[in-house]
Design a protein around this motif. Structure first.
Motif, PDB file in Angstrom:
ATOM      1  N   ILE A 148       0.848  -1.204   0.000  1.00 22.80           N
ATOM      2  CA  ILE A 148       0.000   0.000   0.000  1.00 22.80           C
ATOM      3  C   ILE A 148       0.876   1.243   0.000  1.00 22.80           C
ATOM      4  O   ILE A 148       0.656   2.171  -0.785  1.00 22.80           O
ATOM      5  N   GLU A 199       1.120   4.023  -3.033  1.00 22.74           N
ATOM      6  CA  GLU A 199       0.860   5.437  -2.751  1.00 22.74           C
ATOM      7  C   GLU A 199       2.003   6.296  -3.282  1.00 22.74           C
ATOM      8  O   GLU A 199       1.764   7.332  -3.921  1.00 22.74           O
ATOM      9  N   CYS A 204      -5.583   4.775  -0.432  1.00 27.72           N
ATOM     10  CA  CYS A 204      -6.249   3.619   0.168  1.00 27.72           C
ATOM     11  C   CYS A 204      -7.582   4.088   0.740  1.00 27.72           C
ATOM     12  O   CYS A 204      -7.622   4.912   1.656  1.00 27.72           O
ATOM     13  N   LYS A 222      -9.435  -0.615   4.124  1.00 30.91           N
ATOM     14  CA  LYS A 222      -8.467  -1.649   4.488  1.00 30.91           C
ATOM     15  C   LYS A 222      -9.025  -2.453   5.654  1.00 30.91           C
ATOM     16  O   LYS A 222      -9.463  -1.888   6.652  1.00 30.91           O
ATOM     17  N   ALA A 258      -7.924  -4.596   0.711  1.00 27.18           N
ATOM     18  CA  ALA A 258      -7.757  -3.142   0.624  1.00 27.18           C
ATOM     19  C   ALA A 258      -8.210  -2.684  -0.754  1.00 27.18           C
ATOM     20  O   ALA A 258      -8.097  -3.425  -1.732  1.00 27.18           O
ATOM     21  N   ASN A 259      -8.743  -1.489  -0.810  1.00 27.84           N
ATOM     22  CA  ASN A 259      -9.107  -0.845  -2.069  1.00 27.84           C
ATOM     23  C   ASN A 259      -8.201   0.361  -2.255  1.00 27.84           C
ATOM     24  O   ASN A 259      -8.065   1.187  -1.344  1.00 27.84           O
ATOM     25  N   LEU A 260      -7.583   0.450  -3.429  1.00 31.41           N
ATOM     26  CA  LEU A 260      -6.701   1.563  -3.756  1.00 31.41           C
ATOM     27  C   LEU A 260      -7.227   2.267  -4.996  1.00 31.41           C
ATOM     28  O   LEU A 260      -7.427   1.635  -6.034  1.00 31.41           O
ATOM     29  N   GLU A 311      -9.838   1.731  -9.672  1.00 32.12           N
ATOM     30  CA  GLU A 311      -9.626   1.128  -8.363  1.00 32.12           C
ATOM     31  C   GLU A 311      -8.983  -0.241  -8.514  1.00 32.12           C
ATOM     32  O   GLU A 311      -9.319  -1.007  -9.406  1.00 32.12           O
TER      33      GLU A 311
END
Length: 141
Positions: free
Chosen positions: A23, A27, A34, A37, A49-51, A57
């Motif tokens: 993550i 970033e 993020c 999470k 987790a979603n980024l 996404e």
């Protein structure tokens, strides 16, 4: 929220070894944010987790070998089986995105170059075994 109101039609779901570090890398390298999470019961591994990155996404989780070998990161196998392609608006964006990712720790597999299909293109490998490609239409002449 793990599932937003307008999910993209196709979404990458990455398995990594070292979810928290991944993550942070995404970033720094890709400007990801993020948005969700959830940690596993062991409080060490990322369960989900979603980024948000590049207007889309990506989902991410740590590997869980106790659930079978289909839940393993590419660097725990032998290599990635696919590349994630990011379409950018301008050729200069390919160069900038590649430089930013390299500064964050990505390995450049193919330096930004003008390729035969008429695009500016680059490929890189992230520290977690995934391959990313940046692609943009050629400069207008």
């Amino acid at each position: 929220m793990a599932f937003g109101p307008n999910p993209p039609p196709i979404q990458a779901h990455l398995c990594v070894k070292g979810g928290e570090a991944a993550i942070v890398f995404y970033e720094k390298a890709f400007g990801a944010q993020c948005t969700f999470k959830a940690m596993a019961k062991d409080s060490v591994r990322v369960m989900h987790a979603n980024l948000v990155m590049f207007g889309s996404e990506v989902m991410l989780h740590d590997e869980f070998p106790e659930f079978g070998d289909d839940v393993m990161a590419p660097n725990s196998r032998s290599s990635a089986s696919m590349a994630i392609s990011i379409n950018l608006p301008k050729p200069a964006d390919v160069d900038a995105a590649t430089a930013k990712a390299q500064a964050a720790g990505a390995d450049i597999l193919l330096q930004p170059t003008d390729v035969f299909w008429g695009a500016r293109y680059a490929r890189l490998g992230d520290p977690f075994g995934h391959v990313w490609a940046f692609n943009a239409p050629p400069a207008q002449r």
